[in-house]
Design an enzyme around this catalytic site. Structure first.
Site, short mmCIF file in Angstrom:
data_model
loop_
_atom_site.label_atom_id
_atom_site.label_comp_id
_atom_site.label_asym_id
_atom_site.label_seq_id
_atom_site.Cartn_x
_atom_site.Cartn_y
_atom_site.Cartn_z
CG HIS A 418 -52.74 -63.51 107.07
ND1 HIS A 418 -51.77 -64.46 107.33
CD2 HIS A 418 -52.95 -62.85 108.22
CE1 HIS A 418 -51.43 -64.39 108.61
NE2 HIS A 418 -52.14 -63.42 109.17
NE ARG A 508 -32.17 -53.17 77.90
CZ ARG A 508 -32.46 -54.47 77.95
NH1 ARG A 508 -32.82 -55.12 76.86
NH2 ARG A 508 -32.39 -55.14 79.09
NE ARG A 575 -32.87 -49.81 72.63
CZ ARG A 575 -31.82 -50.53 73.00
NH1 ARG A 575 -30.61 -49.98 72.98
NH2 ARG A 575 -31.97 -51.75 73.43
CD GLU A 677 -27.56 -47.87 68.25
OE1 GLU A 677 -27.24 -48.62 69.18
OE2 GLU A 677 -28.73 -47.73 67.85
N GLY A 698 -24.88 -45.17 72.36
CA GLY A 698 -24.85 -46.60 72.65
C GLY A 698 -23.42 -47.07 72.53
CB SER A 699 -20.62 -47.09 74.94
OG SER A 699 -21.19 -47.95 75.91
CG ASN A 700 -21.99 -52.47 74.77
OD1 ASN A 700 -20.89 -52.23 75.25
ND2 ASN A 700 -22.96 -53.04 75.45
CG ASP A 701 -24.79 -51.64 68.67
OD1 ASP A 701 -24.21 -52.74 68.61
OD2 ASP A 701 -26.03 -51.53 68.71
CB CYS A 748 -27.67 -45.61 78.12
SG CYS A 748 -28.00 -45.74 76.35
#
Length: 812
Positions: A418, A508, A575, A677, A698-701, A748
């Site tokens: 409710h 992920r 992934r 990456e 994977g732009s960071n790695d 990404c």
């Protein structure tokens, strides 16, 4: 026998009879007559008519006496006094003899149809304006269960008539502008389903929280259904994917959540019903099998298609026969009124502090104010507008207070309780089923109630800053470059279904493993390697699971399936797990299986784990979950992506392991992508393209391995830059090489969200897709459209050399 206008069997009613018998009873008639061919089972019964109710009011000046009390209420009198006075005068007048006779005759006919005298029946109120698309009177009038015998039946019918003037019903009609004396009441009398010996619950033909239309949500608890609707118990919840429901070879149940189910309503030895504690084994056991969930979902979809609108149904299972039945159906009235082209978002803008309580989130909004803790409804002037209502459980008597609250928090209840239903209708955020809110939230203390962080709502200490935004989705431009979503939390996936995204570019597994599985997969495969404390914790976590590895694959599959269903049939790139060894070690039971590494960031992670003796059995569980989602549930839009694949030999080894678990590239439309990456992925792009169906940058790695910078180093933060020429140069190399092999390339990462120039760079080099977090989607979509407008004549990659955007497999 000949029926008069006072009592009509369900078999002679239909959806056009709302004016005669109300929405509830006309719907039961419609289901009985029109949906039997679809297999929908409805217990038999009959209804009194609005004319019968009017006949009661016409006697003994009842209508005038009711109006006099309403006039005093409008002149400033108390709602409680008006309601009590009207109910008293109705109950003081006997039912007309003709009506009594027809009810008795219909009840005897029902007994003969069921093959037993004095059958148990449910007696439910049905207002003649009830369950219209623009209003819902559900739950405002009384229902009586396990009514048996003529005297009990007549008394229950009379009390239903009086319940048209409960305080909550009067208040609702006042708010909605309905004339009290132009709303009549019908009473439905329906054979009881012995769900006291089995279970019952509620069905929505869409997700009740987000309005996502491609699922059916079934809630279930032991005993009679009143504990689910009232919120006295926390039910199981089963989610069914409608497209897979059409294929008999697929299992469309894409999520199962086991509720605590601590209480159930059963027949009382003396009286009607009583609520008792459930047995310990009932609390961990499912109420419904997948086959039963499927049957209920099929019926619900048939009802939805017949009515042409989303539906809210109640079901019950007979514990003697095992048969399922639909006992109520009404149009869903909350999500169906929302504009599908507008996305409203709330988010906290300050850093959250202490979490005081947590439960099921309802409303996708934020509310803040002082706690007002109540055990029972109070006079409105004793509840300050804008306070946070905290109580154990609500029922319709609480509604006048609920509409004054900034937020609602309860100890008990689920998404179909409710408190949940009414809070959605009022647009008030609620956190239900906390278990301890009335104990831990202090009266008068300022709190912030947030329902914007997934399926779990949180009550924070203090008044936190937050913002509300509204996006007109219809105004977002179309783009050739696909703009996709990064999603991690399956419980929040459905809330983004309105975004015109082109799929999910990154889902992920780590989030699902950490927050829903909560245990290292190898600890389930080899529990003998755990210390006693961890082994005991694993046993508690997997209680009720005969196969501990099935615990892992079930929860992982359900999490993946919710994300995949939210974007069907667009591609969803999942992934495989990419924890580092130090992160894996923090999972329950993880330490015996993880080495201590000096630099986990470039250590034993990604592809190197999947074929190794130390984790191959754990990766096999991931593969089984993915295969279950694709092959058994039918969500073939799932694309598998392998992270941190250093060498071509690693790629071959991983693909071989996957094939051994039934995940073979090309079979059932399966595509396998690789993360780009590592510089090696770029330099050997054509060789990786022979093994994989696409690339995701994977732009960071890629930045940290190109520049030799630890991305987590605060000292080197000014050096870490995705816009560095070395990094963008690798992207310029990768895209044409991948396209030459007819492989798509996506990216990404957060940078396109923060930097429109970087998004424009990606458009110029011919990137196929950009994947961003949902909150950034609208801005990035506009950045990409602007960049495309400037690059119509000068794209780096000629359109004729680019792969076709055929990433989405054929529909199941």
């Amino acid at each position: 026998m000949e029926r008069t206008r006072r009592v009509i069997p369900f078999t002679r009613l239909g959806r056009g009879d709302v004016g005669r018998v109300g929405g509830k009873n006309s719907s039961l008639g419609e289901l009985t007559v029109q949906l039997a061919s679809a297999g929908v089972a409805v217990p038999p019964g009959f209804a009194t008519t609005a004319d019968a109710y009017e006949e009661l009011l016409d006697g003994h000046r009842l209508r005038t006496r009711i109006q006099e009390r309403l006039d005093r209420f409008h002149d400033g009198g108390a709602l409680e006094v008006a309601g009590e006075g009207i109910r008293s005068v109705i109950m003081a007048e006997p039912l007309p003899d003709a009506l009594r006779d027809e009810i008795v005759s219909a009840y005897e006919d029902l007994g003969r149809e069921l093959g037993r005298p004095d059958p148990e029946v449910a007696v439910r109120s049905s207002a003649t304006a009830e369950d219209l698309p623009e209003a819902s009177f559900a739950g405002q009038q009384e229902t009586y269960l396990n009514v048996r015998g003529i005297e009990q039946l007549l008394r229950a019918v009379h009390r239903c008539f009086a319940s048209l003037f409960t305080d909550r019903a009067i208040d609702y009609r006042e708010r909605m502008g309905f004339d009290h004396l132009r709303v009549a009441l019908s009473v439905g009398v329906q054979a009881m389903v012995r769900s006291d010996l089995a279970g019952a619950g509620v069905i929505f033909t869409l997700d009740p929280e987000s309005g996502f239309p491609e699922v059916v949500v079934v809630s279930a608890a032991w005993g009679l259904g009143e504990t689910v609707v009232s919120g006295q118990t926390d039910p199981d919840e089963y989610t069914v994917f409608k497209p897979s429901l059409k294929d008999a070879a697929l299992n469309p149940v894409i999520d199962v959540r086991i509720g605590a189910k601590r209480r159930k309503a059963v027949y009382a030895e003396q009286g009607l019903t009583e609520t008792v504690d459930t047995a310990a084994e009932e609390r961990t056991r499912r109420v419904l099998t997948d086959a039963e969930v499927r049957r209920l979902a099929q019926w619900a979809v048939a009802v939805e298609e017949h009515y042409g609108c989303p539906m809210d149904l109640e079901w019950a299972k007979d514990g003697i026969t095992g048969d399922l039945a639909i006992v109520q159906a009404r149009p869903e009235t909350v999500q169906s009124r929302r504009r599908s082209t507008t996305l409203r978002r709330c988010r906290l803008t300050g850093t959250p502090g202490t979490v005081l309580a947590e439960g099921v989130a309802v409303g996708e909004a934020i509310g803040a104010g002082p706690v007002r803790r109540l055990d029972t409804p109070v006079d409105l002037d004793r509840f300050p507008a804008g306070a946070v209502l905290v109580t154990s459980v609500t029922d319709p008597d609480w509604e006048p207070i609920m509409k004054r609250a900034a937020a609602i928090v309860t100890d008990h209840g689920g998404r179909t309780s409710h408190a949940a239903i009414v809070s959605r209708e009022l647009g008030v955020p609620a956190v239900v089923g906390t278990g301890n809110a009335t104990e831990v939230l202090l009266d008068g203390a300022p709190v912030t109630v947030s329902c914007t962080e997934g399926s779990r709502g949180k009550v924070y200490a203090g008044l936190l800053p937050y913002e509300e935004t509204e996006t007109d989705l219809a105004s977002l431009p179309a783009t050739r470059t696909r703009v996709m979503l990064n999603l991690a939390d399956p419980s929040a996936a459905f809330r983004w279904w309105r975004l015109p995204a082109d799929g999910v570019g990154l889902a992920r597994l780590e989030f699902i493993v950490a927050h829903q599985v909560k245990v290292h997969p190898m600890a389930l495969v080899h529990p003998e390697r755990l210390d006693p404390g961890d082994r005991c914790a694993v046993d508690q976590l997997t209680e009720g699971c005969l196969d501990r590895t099935r615990y892992f694959t079930d929860r992982l599959a359900y999490g993946i399936a919710r994300i995949a269903a939210s974007r069907w049939p667009d591609p969803v790139i999942v992934r495989a797990s990419d924890f580092k060894t130090n992160e894996y070690a923090k999972l329950l039971g993880g330490r015996p299986f993880e080495p201590v590494e000096a630099n986990p960031m470039i250590g034993w992670r990604g592809a190197s784990r999947y074929y190794s003796d130390g984790y191959r059995e754990g990766f096999a569980l991931e593969c089984r979950a993915l295969r279950r989602v694709r092959d058994e549930m039918g969500l073939t839009n799932v694309i598998v992506m392998i992270p941190f694949c250093r060498t071509l030999l690693e790629a071959d080894r991983v693909l071989k392991v996957m094939a051994g678990e039934g995940l073979r590239r090309g079979e059932n439309g399966l595509k396998v992508y690789v993360m780009a990456e590592i510089p090696a992925n770029v330099m050997l792009a054509q060789d990786f393209a022979e093994r994989f169906d696409g690339f995701s940058i994977g732009s960071n790695d890629l930045t940290q391995l190109t520049l030799g910078v630890d991305r987590d180093s605060e000292s080197l933060a000014d050096v870490f830059d995705e816009n560095d020429p070395a990094v963008t140069g690798l992207i310029r190399i990768l895209v044409p090489r991948a396209h030459a092999s007819r492989r798509p390339v996506g990216l990404c990462g957060q940078r396109p969200s923060d930097d429109p120039a970087f998004a424009a760079f990606l458009v110029r080099v011919g990137i196929d897709s950009i994947s961003v977090v949902p909150d950034s989607f609208a801005a990035v979509k506009q950045h990409v459209a602007a960049a495309e407008d400037h690059e119509l004549e000068g794209r780096t990659v000629p359109a004729g050399n680019r792969p076709t955007p055929a990433d989405a497999p054929p529909a199941a």
